[in-house]
Design an enzyme around this catalytic site. Structure first.
Site, PDB file in Angstrom:
ATOM      1  N   ASP A   1      19.069 -11.832   3.185  1.00  0.00           N
ATOM      2  CA  ASP A   1      18.184 -12.022   2.040  1.00  0.00           C
ATOM      3  C   ASP A   1      19.041 -12.474   0.866  1.00  0.00           C
ATOM      4  O   ASP A   1      20.265 -12.518   0.963  1.00  0.00           O
ATOM      5  CB  ASP A   1      17.410 -10.732   1.732  1.00  0.00           C
ATOM      6  CG  ASP A   1      18.344  -9.591   1.358  1.00  0.00           C
ATOM      7  OD1 ASP A   1      19.558  -9.829   1.218  1.00  0.00           O
ATOM      8  OD2 ASP A   1      17.851  -8.472   1.203  1.00  0.00           O
TER       9      ASP A   1
ATOM     10  N   ASP B   1      10.324  -8.528   8.679  1.00  0.00           N
ATOM     11  CA  ASP B   1      11.354  -7.497   8.791  1.00  0.00           C
ATOM     12  C   ASP B   1      10.827  -6.257   8.109  1.00  0.00           C
ATOM     13  O   ASP B   1       9.971  -6.347   7.230  1.00  0.00           O
ATOM     14  CB  ASP B   1      12.636  -7.925   8.064  1.00  0.00           C
ATOM     15  CG  ASP B   1      12.460  -7.854   6.559  1.00  0.00           C
ATOM     16  OD1 ASP B   1      11.771  -8.724   6.011  1.00  0.00           O
ATOM     17  OD2 ASP B   1      12.953  -6.899   5.934  1.00  0.00           O
TER      18      ASP B   1
ATOM     19  N   HIS C   1      14.814   3.647  20.648  1.00  0.00           N
ATOM     20  CA  HIS C   1      13.420   3.605  21.102  1.00  0.00           C
ATOM     21  C   HIS C   1      12.544   2.804  20.140  1.00  0.00           C
ATOM     22  O   HIS C   1      11.756   1.944  20.565  1.00  0.00           O
ATOM     23  CB  HIS C   1      12.857   5.019  21.268  1.00  0.00           C
ATOM     24  CG  HIS C   1      11.374   5.022  21.525  1.00  0.00           C
ATOM     25  ND1 HIS C   1      10.840   4.776  22.770  1.00  0.00           N
ATOM     26  CD2 HIS C   1      10.314   5.158  20.672  1.00  0.00           C
ATOM     27  CE1 HIS C   1       9.514   4.784  22.683  1.00  0.00           C
ATOM     28  NE2 HIS C   1       9.176   5.012  21.421  1.00  0.00           N
TER      29      HIS C   1
ATOM     30  N   CYS D   1       7.849   3.267  28.742  1.00  0.00           N
ATOM     31  CA  CYS D   1       8.850   2.540  27.946  1.00  0.00           C
ATOM     32  C   CYS D   1      10.140   2.382  28.756  1.00  0.00           C
ATOM     33  O   CYS D   1      10.595   3.307  29.418  1.00  0.00           O
ATOM     34  CB  CYS D   1       9.132   3.302  26.657  1.00  0.00           C
ATOM     35  SG  CYS D   1      10.424   2.564  25.641  1.00  0.00           S
TER      36      CYS D   1
ATOM     37  N   CYS E   1      14.085   6.515  26.737  1.00  0.00           N
ATOM     38  CA  CYS E   1      12.988   6.977  27.597  1.00  0.00           C
ATOM     39  C   CYS E   1      13.394   7.027  29.068  1.00  0.00           C
ATOM     40  O   CYS E   1      12.850   7.825  29.837  1.00  0.00           O
ATOM     41  CB  CYS E   1      11.768   6.090  27.409  1.00  0.00           C
ATOM     42  SG  CYS E   1      11.040   6.277  25.778  1.00  0.00           S
TER      43      CYS E   1
ATOM     44  N   CYS F   1      13.150   1.680  27.502  1.00  0.00           N
ATOM     45  CA  CYS F   1      14.368   1.777  26.679  1.00  0.00           C
ATOM     46  C   CYS F   1      15.325   2.826  27.238  1.00  0.00           C
ATOM     47  O   CYS F   1      14.937   3.688  28.030  1.00  0.00           O
ATOM     48  CB  CYS F   1      14.014   2.072  25.225  1.00  0.00           C
ATOM     49  SG  CYS F   1      13.768   3.808  24.839  1.00  0.00           S
TER      50      CYS F   1
HETATM   51 ZN    ZN Z   1      11.559   4.297  24.719  1.00  0.00          ZN
END
Ligand code: ZN
Length: 411
Positions: free
Chosen positions: A88, A295, A370, A339, A344, A341
């Protein structure tokens, strides 16, 4: 260098070509304020694989300084992140931290700038004139000055792929006259930003580097927003950003502002809603109006407070689950069994709750992983839906209030 690949209603599918890779849009940019997504390292980031990340010019200018980053070989080398980066312009922080932090340093620093002449009414730590802004550092009170030329030089030295024109971000509450003055100043600064970057760019490079986005201001006033949209769109920017305090924080107003200006924005340039992405539903609102990038610090900030995004938690609680809740004490299921990730796949709610209760640092990393994964997956899902002409269907599915998943109560 933006390519519009397709549209589903007003929702757009596109690609931005940068020196460090292609950015698939619409995209969510995780915020790496100090050249790091808080609590993650670059390996975590590579595994999460965001299209692009954002870093803050204001913070990096103050610490460690753009000259040091340049000496390190630029932001990409400094933080070991090979993908695209957007910085930015620093304007938002100059103005907003001028208010938020004034009390923090008041006790140990000399008085802030005194109002004289045409000053910003937004804070006592910054004073704006037609040429630029004087401000005091939020953390040590040191005196600094940003101009459009300075903001371009800093961002150029940082080595970002996409940079932002220097603007004055007006407060939601600013009256018409002040908002108008600030908008005109932003327009003059937009031209100066473009000229300054032209001098810095290496003309031998085949693609323009870095790309630069202009920023539409105009506060809460329809005429000003339209005037600003026309003016910024008429300049030689590579993309158009929509700024202002409301964007992403007041979704009713955000929706209204986009409806005022969307017919004025060029089709062949990416559109960026600055500071938006707190809730998945906010993302749908602006993607539906043709926005390509956004963002927000929320997904990572709330993660550090033990708040995990969860699709099945329904609109009522804004897709959020607070792991500190007692009911998760002996819940050995993952946050979200669907999920993919790292968090998880490997850890239970009970363990994550324990880490937060014990104030273990790993808790922050696992929660951040996550939440960033959640946002990136949401955007992948949205891009696929636009491609398959079923964006509206996907939006309705997310908007439907879901009941709390039964698993919450069983264990
Ligand atoms: Zn997750």
């Amino acid at each position: 260098m933006f390519t519009l690949l397709g549209k589903n209603g007003q929702a757009r599918l596109g690609q931005i070509k940068t020196k460090h890779g292609i950015v698939e849009t619409p995209c969510f940019m995780p915020v790496g304020t100090q050249a790091v997504i808080k609590s993650l390292d670059s390996e975590d980031l590579k595994n999460l694989s965001p299209e692009i990340i954002l870093a803050n010019t204001y913070h990096l200018y103050l610490k460690p300084g753009e000259k040091l980053v340049k000496k390190a070989g630029g932001l990409h080398k400094f933080m070991n992140w090979p993908g695209p980066i957007l910085t930015d312009s620093g304007g938002f922080q100059v103005f907003s931290l001028g208010i938020q932090k004034k009390n923090r340093i008041a006790k140990r620093q000399p008085p802030a700038f005194k109002s004289s002449g045409n000053l910003s009414n937004q804070g006592q730590l910054c004073a704006v004139d037609e040429q630029g802004v004087d401000f005091r550092s939020y953390w040590d009170g040191g005196k600094h000055r940003f101009t459009p030329e300075k903001a371009m030089q800093i961002q150029f030295d940082l080595g970002a792929d996409i940079i932002m024109a220097f603007d004055e971000c007006t407060a939601d509450t600013a009256p018409l006259n002040y908002t108008k003055q600030a908008m005109f100043r932003t327009h003059v600064w937009a031209k100066r930003s473009l000229q300054a970057l032209k001098k810095l760019r290496n003309k031998k490079l085949k693609i323009k580097y870095p790309l630069i986005l202009g920023i539409i201001q105009g506060g809460r006033f329809k005429n000003l927003r339209r005037q600003s949209a026309k003016f910024i769109s008429s300049l030689d920017f590579d993309g158009i950003a929509i700024g202002g305090e409301s964007i992403g924080y007041n979704m009713l107003r955000t929706r209204r502002i986009f409806s005022w200006i969307s017919d004025l924005l060029p089709e062949n340039k990416p559109r960026y809603a600055m500071g938006l992405g707190s809730s998945p539903l906010d993302v749908f609102v602006v993607v539906e109006q043709g926005v390509d990038m956004f963002d927000c610090v929320s997904p990572t900030r709330i993660a550090r407070h033990g708040i995990f995004y969860l699709k099945s938690a329904g609109a009522k609680n804004q897709f959020r689950l607070s792991i500190l809740n007692k009911k998760f004490k002996a819940d050995f299921k993952p946050i979200d069994s669907k999920c993919g990730c790292l968090t998880c796949r490997n850890y239970s709610r009970a363990y994550l709750r324990h880490l937060f209760k014990a104030k273990e640092l790993t808790a922050l990393r696992l929660a951040t992983i996550h939440n960033v994964h959640f946002m990136l997956e949401l955007l992948r899902e949205i891009r696929e839906a636009i491609q398959k002409n079923r964006f509206k269907k996907l939006k309705s599915a997310w908007e439907r209030p879901a009941t709390i998943i039964p698993a919450f109560h069983k264990s």
